[in-house]
Scaffold this active site. Structure first.
Site, PDB file in Angstrom:
ATOM      1  N   CYS A   1      43.671   8.126  -9.484  1.00  0.00           N
ATOM      2  CA  CYS A   1      43.898   6.289  -8.909  1.00  0.00           C
ATOM      3  C   CYS A   1      43.991   5.595  -9.493  1.00  0.00           C
ATOM      4  O   CYS A   1      45.143   4.491  -9.545  1.00  0.00           O
ATOM      5  CB  CYS A   1      42.103   6.391  -8.441  1.00  0.00           C
ATOM      6  SG  CYS A   1      42.290   4.460  -7.392  1.00  0.00           S
ATOM      7  N   CYS A   2      44.283   5.889 -11.352  1.00  0.00           N
ATOM      8  CA  CYS A   2      44.374   5.204 -12.561  1.00  0.00           C
ATOM      9  C   CYS A   2      45.951   5.510 -12.575  1.00  0.00           C
ATOM     10  O   CYS A   2      46.468   4.587 -12.930  1.00  0.00           O
ATOM     11  CB  CYS A   2      43.819   5.418 -13.661  1.00  0.00           C
ATOM     12  SG  CYS A   2      41.971   4.848 -14.152  1.00  0.00           S
TER      13      CYS A   2
ATOM     14  N   CYS B   1      39.489  -2.725 -12.717  1.00  0.00           N
ATOM     15  CA  CYS B   1      39.211  -2.637 -11.185  1.00  0.00           C
ATOM     16  C   CYS B   1      37.471  -2.956 -10.641  1.00  0.00           C
ATOM     17  O   CYS B   1      36.642  -2.725 -11.226  1.00  0.00           O
ATOM     18  CB  CYS B   1      39.484  -1.780 -10.931  1.00  0.00           C
ATOM     19  SG  CYS B   1      41.115  -1.325 -11.604  1.00  0.00           S
TER      20      CYS B   1
ATOM     21  N   CYS C   1      35.421  -0.230 -10.908  1.00  0.00           N
ATOM     22  CA  CYS C   1      34.817   0.468 -12.063  1.00  0.00           C
ATOM     23  C   CYS C   1      34.009  -0.501 -13.105  1.00  0.00           C
ATOM     24  O   CYS C   1      34.409  -0.221 -13.950  1.00  0.00           O
ATOM     25  CB  CYS C   1      35.860   1.048 -12.475  1.00  0.00           C
ATOM     26  SG  CYS C   1      37.130   2.407 -10.865  1.00  0.00           S
TER      27      CYS C   1
ATOM     28  N   CYS D   1      42.094   4.366 -19.606  1.00  0.00           N
ATOM     29  CA  CYS D   1      42.991   4.782 -18.296  1.00  0.00           C
ATOM     30  C   CYS D   1      43.643   5.908 -18.131  1.00  0.00           C
ATOM     31  O   CYS D   1      44.516   5.769 -17.485  1.00  0.00           O
ATOM     32  CB  CYS D   1      42.567   3.746 -17.070  1.00  0.00           C
ATOM     33  SG  CYS D   1      44.285   2.253 -18.182  1.00  0.00           S
TER      34      CYS D   1
END
Length: 266
Positions: free
Chosen positions: A139-140, A221, A224, A249
């Site tokens: 996702c990162c 984010c 997170c 990340c």
């Protein structure tokens, strides 16, 4: 100080639920002015050394707002950019018009490729980051690393707000280093303390993310990031479900240009 030199809320006088970040953290410390002067000297030298090849990569966190203020206050010709991951808090994005209004500076915004985000969410779900470390890093990769590759394309150096006090993983952060893609990474606040950051913000009335007032010292984010509790280290609110050694990340890990372009996180 807890392990890694990161302060906890329990060590701060007057920590209450209603206190502002400035009230909680700002403290004048010996050598502060010298640290400010050294950072300004490093920024000025970098602007002369790299010219248009230099950019500030801002997370819009407290440290990066200090750097933006230093750039503007000293009239340095340094571009400023940020990553909008499409998963940021509204309070984070609210800083963009504030920077323009306060300093007359336009922040370049780099976003993930929409199709890649849609594909990732469709394939793995909106809560994929909680399912495994591999999915969180993927996702990162989509939301951060690929846009970072575009941000840094054609640049020879970039400025970050990394500090040694932030975590155990960052305890040895140098003032200048190679980033793995042939660029110079300048960590101009490497030796600043959290108290220094907030003393500077207080002294110069620097705009900052209001989530810092809600016990969120480190903000990423929205899915997170959470507030920290009394006694927790300052980066405990980031990826809190993961082990300490996994809490990066990938933005500040050496990678090839190909990995940045693809958003690879392995």
């Amino acid at each position: 100080m807890s392990d890694g030199g990161v302060s906890s809320l329990s060590s701060l006088p007057g920590a209450t639920a209603s206190a502002s970040a400035v009230g909680l953290y700002a403290r004048a410390a010996p050598g502060f002015e010298a640290r400010v002067a050294a950072s300004v000297d490093q920024l000025r030298a970098a602007a002369e050394r790299f010219g248009a090849g230099l950019i500030q990569s801002s997370s819009l966190g407290a440290e990066d707002m200090v750097i933006t203020d230093l750039i503007a206050r000293h009239g340095l010709a340094i571009d400023i950019a940020t990553l909008d991951t499409d998963a940021l808090h509204a309070e984070t994005l609210a800083l963009l018009p504030q920077i323009e209004a306060r300093y007359g500076l336009q922040v370049q915004v780099f976003r993930p490729v929409a199709e890649q985000v849609v594909h990732f969410v469709k394939s793995h779900g909106e809560r994929a980051m909680y399912e495994s470390l591999a999915l969180r890093k993927a996702c990162c990769g989509v939301r951060k690393l690929e846009p970072l590759g575009r941000m840094l394309a054609g640049r020879t150096a970039w400025i970050t707000g990394l500090r040694r006090e932030q975590s155990q993983n960052r305890a040895e952060v140098p003032a200048e280093e190679l980033d793995g893609q042939g660029r110079i990474k300048l960590n101009v606040l490497a030796d600043w303390s959290w108290a220094d950051i907030w003393h500077y913000i207080d002294t110069h009335q620097v705009p900052y993310n209001t989530l810092h007032d809600q016990f969120m010292p480190s903000i990423g984010c929205a899915p997170c990031t959470r507030a920290i509790s009394v006694g927790e280290d300052f980066r405990s609110g980031r990826w809190w479900w993961e082990s300490e050694d996994a809490k990066e990340c990938g933005l500040h890990q050496a990678r090839s240009n190909e990995e940045l372009k693809s958003g690879a996180t392995a």
